[in-house]
Design a protein around this motif. Structure first.
Motif, PDB file in Angstrom:
ATOM      1  N   VAL A  22      52.604  69.139 -20.101  1.00 54.61           N
ATOM      2  CA  VAL A  22      53.915  69.700 -20.408  1.00 54.61           C
ATOM      3  C   VAL A  22      54.774  69.584 -19.151  1.00 54.61           C
ATOM      4  CG1 VAL A  22      55.178  71.810 -21.018  1.00 54.61           C
ATOM      5  CG2 VAL A  22      53.014  71.280 -22.143  1.00 54.61           C
ATOM      6  N   ILE A  24      57.198  70.496 -16.309  1.00 55.95           N
ATOM      7  CA  ILE A  24      57.557  71.783 -15.717  1.00 55.95           C
ATOM      8  C   ILE A  24      59.069  72.009 -15.720  1.00 55.95           C
ATOM      9  CG2 ILE A  24      55.478  71.873 -14.290  1.00 55.95           C
ATOM     10  CD1 ILE A  24      57.284  71.129 -11.882  1.00 55.95           C
ATOM     11  N   GLN A  27      59.855  71.583 -20.339  1.00 55.15           N
ATOM     12  CA  GLN A  27      58.843  72.177 -21.228  1.00 55.15           C
ATOM     13  C   GLN A  27      58.515  71.320 -22.454  1.00 55.15           C
ATOM     14  OE1 GLN A  27      57.015  74.963 -20.426  1.00 55.15           O
ATOM     15  NE2 GLN A  27      58.092  74.723 -18.495  1.00 55.15           N
ATOM     16  N   ARG A  28      58.833  70.011 -22.390  1.00 56.42           N
ATOM     17  CA  ARG A  28      58.393  69.113 -23.465  1.00 56.42           C
ATOM     18  C   ARG A  28      57.074  68.480 -23.058  1.00 56.42           C
ATOM     19  NH1 ARG A  28      63.096  64.924 -24.150  1.00 56.42           N
ATOM     20  NH2 ARG A  28      63.175  65.284 -21.902  1.00 56.42           N
ATOM     21  N   VAL A  51      59.922  74.139 -27.302  1.00 60.06           N
ATOM     22  CA  VAL A  51      60.311  74.285 -25.892  1.00 60.06           C
ATOM     23  C   VAL A  51      60.610  75.754 -25.593  1.00 60.06           C
ATOM     24  CG1 VAL A  51      62.206  73.806 -24.276  1.00 60.06           C
ATOM     25  CG2 VAL A  51      61.092  71.928 -25.500  1.00 60.06           C
ATOM     26  N   ARG A  54      57.420  77.694 -25.365  1.00 64.13           N
ATOM     27  CA  ARG A  54      56.719  77.415 -24.104  1.00 64.13           C
ATOM     28  C   ARG A  54      57.394  78.112 -22.934  1.00 64.13           C
ATOM     29  NH1 ARG A  54      56.852  71.438 -25.965  1.00 64.13           N
ATOM     30  NH2 ARG A  54      55.091  71.402 -27.393  1.00 64.13           N
ATOM     31  N   GLU A  55      58.724  78.153 -22.952  1.00 62.31           N
ATOM     32  CA  GLU A  55      59.460  78.842 -21.876  1.00 62.31           C
ATOM     33  C   GLU A  55      59.131  80.331 -21.863  1.00 62.31           C
ATOM     34  OE1 GLU A  55      63.483  77.715 -22.797  1.00 62.31           O
ATOM     35  OE2 GLU A  55      63.425  76.041 -21.371  1.00 62.31           O
ATOM     36  N   VAL A  58      55.648  80.784 -20.300  1.00 60.53           N
ATOM     37  CA  VAL A  58      55.669  80.611 -18.846  1.00 60.53           C
ATOM     38  C   VAL A  58      56.256  81.854 -18.175  1.00 60.53           C
ATOM     39  CG1 VAL A  58      56.717  79.262 -16.972  1.00 60.53           C
ATOM     40  CG2 VAL A  58      55.758  78.101 -18.956  1.00 60.53           C
TER      41      VAL A  58
END
Length: 60
Positions: A22, A24, A27-28, A51, A54-55, A58
């Motif tokens: 992924v 950084i 986030q794809r 995305v 995923r954000e 994180v």
């Protein structure tokens, strides 16, 4: 009928894949990045939903 504008890439020019493949920066996944230019707007919007998920992960 107006042509829908292309969904823009979330790229922020910080291009590095982590251990999960992924980026950084945006986030794809590597595959999503490679396929972006050939995706439909619907597919791109689906990627942007992933995305955002995923954000959030994180940020935890």
């Amino acid at each position: 009928m107006a042509v829908e504008d292309k969904v823009r890439s979330p790229c922020v020019s910080i291009c590095a894949l982590d251990e999960r493949d992924v980026c950084i920066g945006c986030q794809r996944t590597g595959d999503e990045i490679l396929r972006w230019t050939s995706m439909t707007n619907c597919e791109r919007k689906a990627v942007l939903v992933k995305v955002a998920e995923r954000e959030r992960e994180v940020a935890l």
